[in-house]
Scaffold this motif. Sequence first.
Motif, PDB file in Angstrom:
ATOM      1  N   ARG A  22       0.825  -1.207   0.000  1.00  0.00           N
ATOM      2  CA  ARG A  22       0.000   0.000   0.000  1.00  0.00           C
ATOM      3  C   ARG A  22       0.862   1.261   0.000  1.00  0.00           C
ATOM      4  O   ARG A  22       0.560   2.237  -0.681  1.00  0.00           O
ATOM      5  CB  ARG A  22      -0.919   0.013   1.217  1.00  0.00           C
ATOM      6  CG  ARG A  22      -2.045  -1.006   1.122  1.00  0.00           C
ATOM      7  CD  ARG A  22      -3.106  -0.712   2.138  1.00  0.00           C
ATOM      8  NE  ARG A  22      -4.197  -1.663   2.051  1.00  0.00           N
ATOM      9  CZ  ARG A  22      -5.440  -1.387   2.440  1.00  0.00           C
ATOM     10  NH1 ARG A  22      -5.726  -0.195   2.908  1.00  0.00           N
ATOM     11  NH2 ARG A  22      -6.386  -2.296   2.360  1.00  0.00           N
ATOM     12  N   PHE A  26       1.207   4.185  -2.996  1.00  0.00           N
ATOM     13  CA  PHE A  26       1.071   5.608  -2.704  1.00  0.00           C
ATOM     14  C   PHE A  26       2.245   6.402  -3.270  1.00  0.00           C
ATOM     15  O   PHE A  26       2.099   7.520  -3.736  1.00  0.00           O
ATOM     16  CB  PHE A  26       0.980   5.799  -1.191  1.00  0.00           C
ATOM     17  CG  PHE A  26       0.874   7.233  -0.750  1.00  0.00           C
ATOM     18  CD1 PHE A  26      -0.106   8.073  -1.270  1.00  0.00           C
ATOM     19  CD2 PHE A  26       1.734   7.754   0.204  1.00  0.00           C
ATOM     20  CE1 PHE A  26      -0.220   9.385  -0.847  1.00  0.00           C
ATOM     21  CE2 PHE A  26       1.628   9.065   0.631  1.00  0.00           C
ATOM     22  CZ  PHE A  26       0.645   9.880   0.102  1.00  0.00           C
ATOM     23  N   ARG A 170      -3.028  19.993   3.465  1.00  0.00           N
ATOM     24  CA  ARG A 170      -3.863  19.167   2.593  1.00  0.00           C
ATOM     25  C   ARG A 170      -3.289  17.757   2.460  1.00  0.00           C
ATOM     26  O   ARG A 170      -4.036  16.781   2.374  1.00  0.00           O
ATOM     27  CB  ARG A 170      -4.015  19.811   1.213  1.00  0.00           C
ATOM     28  CG  ARG A 170      -4.878  21.063   1.210  1.00  0.00           C
ATOM     29  CD  ARG A 170      -5.396  21.378  -0.192  1.00  0.00           C
ATOM     30  NE  ARG A 170      -4.332  21.551  -1.155  1.00  0.00           N
ATOM     31  CZ  ARG A 170      -3.661  22.682  -1.340  1.00  0.00           C
ATOM     32  NH1 ARG A 170      -3.958  23.747  -0.604  1.00  0.00           N
ATOM     33  NH2 ARG A 170      -2.713  22.778  -2.247  1.00  0.00           N
ATOM     34  N   LYS A 173      -4.336  15.716   5.365  1.00  0.00           N
ATOM     35  CA  LYS A 173      -5.764  15.384   5.341  1.00  0.00           C
ATOM     36  C   LYS A 173      -6.130  14.465   4.179  1.00  0.00           C
ATOM     37  O   LYS A 173      -7.277  13.997   4.103  1.00  0.00           O
ATOM     38  CB  LYS A 173      -6.592  16.672   5.241  1.00  0.00           C
ATOM     39  CG  LYS A 173      -6.484  17.570   6.461  1.00  0.00           C
ATOM     40  CD  LYS A 173      -7.263  18.867   6.253  1.00  0.00           C
ATOM     41  CE  LYS A 173      -7.116  19.794   7.450  1.00  0.00           C
ATOM     42  NZ  LYS A 173      -7.813  21.090   7.244  1.00  0.00           N
ATOM     43  N   SER A 174      -5.176  14.201   3.307  1.00  0.00           N
ATOM     44  CA  SER A 174      -5.473  13.387   2.125  1.00  0.00           C
ATOM     45  C   SER A 174      -5.800  11.952   2.536  1.00  0.00           C
ATOM     46  O   SER A 174      -5.227  11.413   3.492  1.00  0.00           O
ATOM     47  CB  SER A 174      -4.282  13.389   1.157  1.00  0.00           C
ATOM     48  OG  SER A 174      -3.166  12.710   1.729  1.00  0.00           O
ATOM     49  N   PRO A 175      -6.722  11.311   1.825  1.00  0.00           N
ATOM     50  CA  PRO A 175      -7.080   9.917   2.126  1.00  0.00           C
ATOM     51  C   PRO A 175      -5.868   8.988   2.102  1.00  0.00           C
ATOM     52  O   PRO A 175      -5.764   8.074   2.914  1.00  0.00           O
ATOM     53  CB  PRO A 175      -8.081   9.568   1.025  1.00  0.00           C
ATOM     54  CG  PRO A 175      -8.691  10.888   0.651  1.00  0.00           C
ATOM     55  CD  PRO A 175      -7.566  11.872   0.749  1.00  0.00           C
ATOM     56  N   ALA A 176      -4.955   9.230   1.169  1.00  0.00           N
ATOM     57  CA  ALA A 176      -3.779   8.364   1.047  1.00  0.00           C
ATOM     58  C   ALA A 176      -2.931   8.419   2.315  1.00  0.00           C
ATOM     59  O   ALA A 176      -2.518   7.380   2.845  1.00  0.00           O
ATOM     60  CB  ALA A 176      -2.945   8.782  -0.159  1.00  0.00           C
ATOM     61  N   TYR A 177      -2.656   9.640   2.811  1.00  0.00           N
ATOM     62  CA  TYR A 177      -1.849   9.726   4.029  1.00  0.00           C
ATOM     63  C   TYR A 177      -2.623   9.249   5.249  1.00  0.00           C
ATOM     64  O   TYR A 177      -2.063   8.597   6.137  1.00  0.00           O
ATOM     65  CB  TYR A 177      -1.337  11.152   4.285  1.00  0.00           C
ATOM     66  CG  TYR A 177      -0.557  11.201   5.591  1.00  0.00           C
ATOM     67  CD1 TYR A 177       0.689  10.595   5.680  1.00  0.00           C
ATOM     68  CD2 TYR A 177      -1.109  11.770   6.736  1.00  0.00           C
ATOM     69  CE1 TYR A 177       1.386  10.570   6.876  1.00  0.00           C
ATOM     70  CE2 TYR A 177      -0.418  11.750   7.938  1.00  0.00           C
ATOM     71  CZ  TYR A 177       0.828  11.150   7.998  1.00  0.00           C
ATOM     72  OH  TYR A 177       1.511  11.100   9.200  1.00  0.00           O
ATOM     73  N   GLN A 178      -3.902   9.558   5.316  1.00  0.00           N
ATOM     74  CA  GLN A 178      -4.716   9.100   6.440  1.00  0.00           C
ATOM     75  C   GLN A 178      -4.694   7.578   6.532  1.00  0.00           C
ATOM     76  O   GLN A 178      -4.621   7.012   7.631  1.00  0.00           O
ATOM     77  CB  GLN A 178      -6.155   9.604   6.285  1.00  0.00           C
ATOM     78  CG  GLN A 178      -6.328  11.100   6.484  1.00  0.00           C
ATOM     79  CD  GLN A 178      -6.120  11.519   7.939  1.00  0.00           C
ATOM     80  OE1 GLN A 178      -6.609  10.869   8.857  1.00  0.00           O
ATOM     81  NE2 GLN A 178      -5.387  12.600   8.143  1.00  0.00           N
ATOM     82  N   ASP A 179      -4.742   6.917   5.390  1.00  0.00           N
ATOM     83  CA  ASP A 179      -4.697   5.457   5.370  1.00  0.00           C
ATOM     84  C   ASP A 179      -3.340   4.956   5.846  1.00  0.00           C
ATOM     85  O   ASP A 179      -3.237   4.011   6.633  1.00  0.00           O
ATOM     86  CB  ASP A 179      -5.001   4.955   3.954  1.00  0.00           C
ATOM     87  CG  ASP A 179      -5.059   3.436   3.870  1.00  0.00           C
ATOM     88  OD1 ASP A 179      -5.783   2.830   4.672  1.00  0.00           O
ATOM     89  OD2 ASP A 179      -4.379   2.870   3.008  1.00  0.00           O
TER      90      ASP A 179
END
Length: 202
Positions: A22, A26, A170, A173-179
């Motif tokens: 994963r 990314f 940003r 807050k991005s979905p990729a970093y949050q994951d």
Amino acid sequence: MCRTLSAFPTTCLERAKEFKTRLGIFLHKSELGSDTGNMVKFEPGSKHSKESRNFSEDVLGWRESFDLLLSSKNGVAAFHAFLKTEFSEENLEFWLACEEFKKIRSAAKLTSRAQRIFEEFVRREAPKEVNIDHETRELTRTNLQATTATCFDVAQGKTRTLMEKDSYPRFLKSPAYQDLAAQASTALAAPCSCSPAEPLHT
């Protein structure tokens, strides 16, 4: 006993491979040009638990401060990948080019590299023109008349501030970093101590 997300594979080894995959997805588009020095590459931890733990801590450290992000090779690669999705990667590439520029000791190389950086990032309508004001652009142009290791400092500083105040929040807050952060937190909170034969519990 392992405790992890239900979506993770059913063995600790597979979980580690999934986490690495994963992260690789990314970052796989993060490729910087030669003017930024060595290409920034994704460097995940190995299968060894200590290295994996260090990598998880590295990922979580990116949200602590922009300095920590910029001091991490993986952090820079991840941030660059994110900036590419916003079509603003030139800001980071310019910052990195300036960092490499400061390491040059040869006066001749300093002058030639300074001109290349100016032509690529600073001049009006440059291929990768960074977002700086007219005064800073002209100051940088003047500095090149007597090239020193600090001639890009003002422009680099303003570009860094722009990234820290605008793009960096940003990115966090991005979905990729949050994951990524969620998986890193899970890995740290629930280190794997089971054998591959044992089932995982959520």
